[in-house]
Design an enzyme around this catalytic site. Sequence first.
Site, PDB file in Angstrom:
ATOM      1  N   ARG A  33      37.722  46.499  36.342  1.00  0.00           N
ATOM      2  CA  ARG A  33      36.905  45.914  35.276  1.00  0.00           C
ATOM      3  C   ARG A  33      35.610  46.704  35.032  1.00  0.00           C
ATOM      4  NH1 ARG A  33      37.432  39.993  37.941  1.00  0.00           N
ATOM      5  NH2 ARG A  33      38.045  41.300  39.712  1.00  0.00           N
ATOM      6  N   GLY A 102      45.766  43.309  48.478  1.00  0.00           N
ATOM      7  CA  GLY A 102      45.036  42.051  48.510  1.00  0.00           C
ATOM      8  C   GLY A 102      43.997  42.013  49.621  1.00  0.00           C
ATOM      9  N   TYR A 412      10.156  84.346  37.384  1.00  0.00           N
ATOM     10  CA  TYR A 412      11.584  84.684  37.351  1.00  0.00           C
ATOM     11  C   TYR A 412      11.790  85.992  36.613  1.00  0.00           C
ATOM     12  CZ  TYR A 412      16.617  83.733  36.768  1.00  0.00           C
ATOM     13  OH  TYR A 412      17.973  83.785  36.813  1.00  0.00           O
TER      14      TYR A 412
HETATM   15  C1  UD1 Z   1      37.542  37.393  45.543  1.00  0.00           C
HETATM   16  C2  UD1 Z   1      38.119  36.135  46.213  1.00  0.00           C
HETATM   17  C3  UD1 Z   1      37.578  34.920  45.468  1.00  0.00           C
HETATM   18  C4  UD1 Z   1      36.079  34.931  45.536  1.00  0.00           C
HETATM   19  C5  UD1 Z   1      35.487  36.242  45.022  1.00  0.00           C
HETATM   20  C6  UD1 Z   1      34.018  36.300  45.370  1.00  0.00           C
HETATM   21  C7  UD1 Z   1      40.310  36.663  47.162  1.00  0.00           C
HETATM   22  C8  UD1 Z   1      41.773  36.558  46.987  1.00  0.00           C
HETATM   23  N1  UD1 Z   1      39.563  36.169  46.164  1.00  0.00           N
HETATM   24  O1  UD1 Z   1      37.997  37.451  44.212  1.00  0.00           O
HETATM   25  O2  UD1 Z   1      38.080  33.730  46.056  1.00  0.00           O
HETATM   26  O3  UD1 Z   1      35.553  33.837  44.795  1.00  0.00           O
HETATM   27  O4  UD1 Z   1      36.124  37.367  45.640  1.00  0.00           O
HETATM   28  O5  UD1 Z   1      33.391  37.429  44.845  1.00  0.00           O
HETATM   29  O6  UD1 Z   1      39.852  37.150  48.185  1.00  0.00           O
HETATM   30  N2  UD1 Z   1      39.498  44.472  48.126  1.00  0.00           N
HETATM   31  C9  UD1 Z   1      40.083  45.329  49.023  1.00  0.00           C
HETATM   32  N3  UD1 Z   1      41.435  45.459  49.033  1.00  0.00           N
HETATM   33  C10 UD1 Z   1      42.231  44.767  48.203  1.00  0.00           C
HETATM   34  C11 UD1 Z   1      41.639  43.878  47.275  1.00  0.00           C
HETATM   35  C12 UD1 Z   1      40.253  43.751  47.267  1.00  0.00           C
HETATM   36  O7  UD1 Z   1      39.386  45.978  49.809  1.00  0.00           O
HETATM   37  O8  UD1 Z   1      43.464  44.937  48.289  1.00  0.00           O
HETATM   38  C13 UD1 Z   1      38.030  44.340  48.134  1.00  0.00           C
HETATM   39  C14 UD1 Z   1      37.389  44.814  46.839  1.00  0.00           C
HETATM   40  O9  UD1 Z   1      36.993  46.166  46.946  1.00  0.00           O
HETATM   41  C15 UD1 Z   1      36.184  43.881  46.728  1.00  0.00           C
HETATM   42  C16 UD1 Z   1      36.592  42.632  47.460  1.00  0.00           C
HETATM   43  O10 UD1 Z   1      37.688  42.977  48.263  1.00  0.00           O
HETATM   44  O11 UD1 Z   1      35.030  44.434  47.356  1.00  0.00           O
HETATM   45  C17 UD1 Z   1      36.987  41.507  46.507  1.00  0.00           C
HETATM   46  O12 UD1 Z   1      38.032  41.936  45.670  1.00  0.00           O
HETATM   47  P1  UD1 Z   1      38.076  41.511  44.143  1.00  0.00           P
HETATM   48  O13 UD1 Z   1      39.318  42.070  43.561  1.00  0.00           O
HETATM   49  O14 UD1 Z   1      36.800  41.808  43.484  1.00  0.00           O
HETATM   50  O15 UD1 Z   1      38.281  39.931  44.297  1.00  0.00           O
HETATM   51  P2  UD1 Z   1      37.829  38.789  43.289  1.00  0.00           P
HETATM   52  O16 UD1 Z   1      38.846  38.678  42.199  1.00  0.00           O
HETATM   53  O17 UD1 Z   1      36.435  38.964  42.903  1.00  0.00           O
HETATM   54 CA    CA Z   2      34.911  40.543  43.211  1.00  0.00          CA
END
Ligand code: UD1
Ligand code: CA
Length: 508
Positions: A33, A102, A412
């Site tokens: 995003r 995830g 220079y």
């Molecule tokens: C996530 C939470 C949500 C919470 C929100 C808070 C989950 C499933 N959802 O959603 O409940 O309200 O954060 O900000 O956890 N990341 C990884 N590996 C992955 C996926 C994500 O390292 O496979 C890391 C991303 O880099 C990021 C964080 O985890 O720093 C959160 O991932 P993001 O995709 O932003 O989750 P949200 O949709 O914001």
């Molecule tokens: Ca997030």
Amino acid sequence: MLQGDNAQPSSQRAAAHPEPVSTVVLAAGEGTRMRSATPKVLHRIAGRPLVEHAVRAAAGIDPDQLVVVLGHGRDAVAEHLNSVSDSLGRPITTAVQEEQLGTGHAVSCGLAELPDGLAGTVLVSYGDVPLLDADTLRAMLDEHAASGNAVTVLTSVVADPTGYGRITRDASGQVTGIVEQKDATAEQAAITEINSGVYAFDAEVLTGALKRLSTDNAQGELYLTDVLSIARGDGRTVGTLICSDTWLVEGVNDRVQLSRLGAELNRRLVTRWMREGVTVIDPATVWLDCDVTLARDVTLEPGVQLRAGTTVGEGATVGPDTTLTNCAIRPGASVVRSHGEGAEIGPNASVGPFAFLRPGTSLGADGKIGTFVETKNAEIGEGTKVPHLSYVGDATIGEKSNIGAATVFVNYDGVNKHHTKIGSHSRTGADNMFVAPVEIGDGAYTAAGSVITQDVPPGAMAVARGRQRNIDGWVAKRRPGTAADQAAQRALGNEPTDDAETSNGEGR
Ligand code: UD1
Ligand code: CA
């Protein structure tokens, strides 16, 4: 600010115990995003990448292990984390999540880097939640230990929960789980208590539950958030710590949120410095990085940006409209409407308006770098002045010298850079070129308009320009009848010619 939801009397609570604490920061996501070539967690607010804010908060509780899970842009993120590790003086372990399956999968990847038989508490936070601080993480640990929860999650009640996981509770108010936005029913989507993405887990409960996650959800991912319902299903207690300062738990998913959180962090930094004794005339237009140090009675005029590594000493004034990066402004100095990087400005010295200070500039006490002056690798001594329209590059200037207006240090030759040395108490004329390498001795003078190519001994006067000659009557002969000719004739007391009276002037 922080409210635990566990109502056990304190006598039943376990005392805060010295169990091992491991922290895992998730930073593997691409951040689609953001629509950026740069990994999301390297986007900056207040001069630091998002991941650095998260890592510094995690390091702030002094955990036994600090793991950061990397994926997208891992080399660039790891390189930055090396510098953070150096600056914190503590190791940071990195784990790699090859495929972003995830947040639950990401935590598994992180734990794989830790010694087997993990015990104690695992604190997980997300690399895209930059305002979270160590105080809140410490409160999480305390609540987790005191409540005896298997999982404690940091939540917040927000006006607009869109995009966050929602906290579900049963009739008695106990947490039952977290439902992601994309999986939520209309009823669940209306819940305003959200998951911040910060959790304290009992290590065994976490490792057990991670093996039981499924991808049976709208995003086909292994959700860390499902650990809560699994633990609850096993009869373990899941509790919350509710954070009323909603800014601390806001995540950055796009650039609108990046600027929103950047502005809030800036407001907090500016407020903190005002409380420390700094006058900020217009907080809305002053932008401070985290790594900035300001003394008492500093004044920041409107339109000032102080970037990483900048220090401003007591009583100094910066601005209006000035940007300084990694500069040291000593007590009592003033820098007006200027741009600087890597410069040191001595006590009570003055800079600007409209100066460009480049790396390696140092100005001694009471010195002056004035208007439309550019400096680079320039050591300018105490009380020395470069007041107007000059370029000072690769130079050493002694004390109490004065550099004439419109001087260029010609450093220079098209291939190499050369050095110019000017002594103390020297007076150089306006519009000089110092063709380096060249040296002007103490107490020497140079004439205006000189191109100085040879050394000038102490106390000498150097004149290096063509001699002037005047050709009398040239205008009358070559430009007869022009306005210049008329003016000259009048000044010389001569009658104007008929021709001249009807003339419109030059250019025909
Ligand atoms: C996530 C939470 C949500 C919470 C929100 C808070 C989950 C499933 N959802 O959603 O409940 O309200 O954060 O900000 O956890 N990341 C990884 N590996 C992955 C996926 C994500 O390292 O496979 C890391 C991303 O880099 C990021 C964080 O985890 O720093 C959160 O991932 P993001 O995709 O932003 O989750 P949200 O949709 O914001
Ligand atoms: Ca997030």
